[in-house]
Design an enzyme around this catalytic site. Structure first.
Site, short mmCIF file in Angstrom:
data_model
loop_
_atom_site.label_atom_id
_atom_site.label_comp_id
_atom_site.label_asym_id
_atom_site.label_seq_id
_atom_site.Cartn_x
_atom_site.Cartn_y
_atom_site.Cartn_z
N ASN A 9 0.86 -1.19 0.00
CA ASN A 9 0.00 0.00 0.00
C ASN A 9 0.90 1.23 0.00
O ASN A 9 1.48 1.58 1.02
CB ASN A 9 -0.88 -0.03 1.26
CG ASN A 9 -1.67 1.26 1.44
OD1 ASN A 9 -1.79 2.06 0.52
ND2 ASN A 9 -2.20 1.47 2.64
N LYS A 11 0.05 4.27 -0.26
CA LYS A 11 -0.61 5.47 0.27
C LYS A 11 -0.42 6.64 -0.72
O LYS A 11 -0.39 6.40 -1.91
CB LYS A 11 -0.08 5.80 1.67
CG LYS A 11 -0.08 4.56 2.57
CD LYS A 11 0.09 4.87 4.00
CE LYS A 11 0.24 3.57 4.77
NZ LYS A 11 0.05 3.73 6.19
N HIS A 96 -9.63 1.06 4.98
CA HIS A 96 -8.33 1.27 5.63
C HIS A 96 -8.53 2.20 6.83
O HIS A 96 -9.34 3.14 6.78
CB HIS A 96 -7.34 1.88 4.63
CG HIS A 96 -5.94 1.87 5.14
ND1 HIS A 96 -5.46 2.81 6.03
CD2 HIS A 96 -4.91 1.00 4.93
CE1 HIS A 96 -4.21 2.53 6.32
NE2 HIS A 96 -3.84 1.44 5.67
N GLU A 98 -6.89 4.59 7.94
CA GLU A 98 -6.69 6.03 7.70
C GLU A 98 -7.95 6.66 7.12
O GLU A 98 -8.28 7.80 7.44
CB GLU A 98 -5.46 6.23 6.79
CG GLU A 98 -4.17 5.98 7.56
CD GLU A 98 -2.99 5.56 6.71
OE1 GLU A 98 -3.05 5.64 5.48
OE2 GLU A 98 -1.98 5.14 7.32
N GLU A 168 -5.36 -5.03 10.69
CA GLU A 168 -4.36 -3.97 10.87
C GLU A 168 -4.67 -3.20 12.15
O GLU A 168 -5.49 -2.26 12.14
CB GLU A 168 -4.43 -3.01 9.69
CG GLU A 168 -4.12 -3.64 8.36
CD GLU A 168 -3.53 -2.63 7.39
OE1 GLU A 168 -2.42 -2.87 6.91
OE2 GLU A 168 -4.14 -1.58 7.15
N GLY A 174 2.24 2.47 10.70
CA GLY A 174 3.16 3.58 10.52
C GLY A 174 3.82 4.04 11.82
O GLY A 174 4.40 5.12 11.87
N SER A 214 3.35 -1.88 10.37
CA SER A 214 4.81 -1.79 10.55
C SER A 214 5.54 -3.10 10.22
O SER A 214 6.50 -3.46 10.90
CB SER A 214 5.14 -1.31 11.97
OG SER A 214 4.63 0.00 12.17
N GLY A 236 4.86 1.39 4.64
CA GLY A 236 6.18 2.00 4.49
C GLY A 236 7.21 1.12 3.79
O GLY A 236 7.95 1.58 2.92
C1 PEP Z 1 -0.83 0.13 5.85
O1 PEP Z 1 -0.82 1.22 5.31
O2 PEP Z 1 -1.77 -0.64 5.59
C2 PEP Z 1 0.25 -0.22 6.76
C3 PEP Z 1 0.18 -1.35 7.39
O3 PEP Z 1 1.28 0.70 6.89
P1 PEP Z 1 2.70 0.44 7.61
O4 PEP Z 1 3.23 -0.87 7.07
O5 PEP Z 1 3.55 1.60 7.18
O6 PEP Z 1 2.46 0.38 9.07
#
Ligand code: PEP
Length: 254
Positions: A9, A11, A96, A98, A168, A174, A214, A236
């Site tokens: 992803n 983003k 998601h 976010e 998640e 993040g 993460s 990330g």
């Molecule tokens: C995500 O955006 O779904 C995610 C898990 O981000 P990160 O791996 O950066 O925590």
């Protein structure tokens, strides 16, 4: 037997030309997609035509990070699942954290988006996850299963390959904090049990449940080793070719 999925992803990162460079480097380094793993990249909307062009014939799938809850119409700024599907996308992320947090998306809205994605022929990657307060109160499982139930209200996927659920935990996205492999496994198992109650045991046995939050090359193998975790939704660590490639290789042969 569920084929693990490693989905990146991106983003709101990368320009179309940066995406083109990433795809070329990634495919050069990857060679062919190794047997026993599925790889997908989820860039923002303006990068999808670039993904379609550069990934054609490579075996690497792509998808959107969101779709509209509406099929078509006067909804300025929205993107229809049918538009995404017409580009050759396989997936669409829905729900998601976010989007749930910054745009106040409810699980009811997420259920409508999930339905539109399915109608368009896309496979939704439905995200669920608890905030830190719910985990600290010992209510993580109840929170996630309630979110899952409401996000699947009225949703009838044609088969288990037409739905992916990503667990998640909000506090792990993040932040550098990751769920322990035991916590990820326990929640993935609870999600699978809920799917069994909703769609039957045979369906639930074949649906992929991903972990996200993460993920890095250093922590992915231990999480992937758990029997109910079928891959990762990676933020990330999907932005750099080298780290995403390492994650894909870790998932091979699970
Ligand atoms: C995500 O955006 O779904 C995610 C898990 O981000 P990160 O791996 O950066 O925590």
């Amino acid at each position: 037997m569920r084929t693990p999925l490693v989905a990146g992803n991106w983003k709101m990162h990368k320009t179309p030309s940066e995406a083109r460079v990433w795809f070329n480097e990634f495919l050069d380094e990857l060679g062919a997609v190794p047997p026993g793993v599925e790889v997908a990249v989820l860039p923002s909307f303006p990068l999808l035509p670039v993904a379609a062009e550069e990934l054609a014939g490579s075996g690497v799938a792509f998808g959107a990070q969101d779709v509209s809850a509406h099929t078509w119409g006067a909804y300025t700024g929205e993107v229809a699942a049918l538009q995404v599907a017409d580009l050759g996308a396989r997936y669409a992320v829905v729900g998601h954290s976010e989007r749930r947090r910054y745009w106040q998306e409810s699980s009811e809205l997420v259920a409508a988006k999930t339905a539109r994605a399915l109608e368009a022929g896309l496979t939704p990657i439905l995200c669920v996850g608890e905030p830190l307060e719910a985990r600290e109160r010992g209510e993580a499982e109840g929170f996630v299963l309630d979110q899952l139930r409401r996000s699947l209200q009225g949703v009838e996927p044609a088969g288990p390959d037409r739905l992916v659920v990503a667990y998640e935990p909000v506090w792990a996205i993040g932040t550098g904090r990751t769920a322990t492999p035991n916590d990820a496994e326990a929640m993935a198992m609870a999600i699978r049990e809920e799917l069994a109650a909703r769609y039957g045991a045979a369906f639930a046995e074949r649906v992929r449940v991903l972990y996200g939050g993460s993920i890095k090359p250093e922590n992915f193998a231990a999480i992937l080793a758990r029997p109910n975790v079928d891959g990762g939704l990676v933020g990330g660590a999907s932005l750099e070719v080298a780290s995403f490639l390492t994650l894909v290789r870790l998932a091979v042969g699970l």
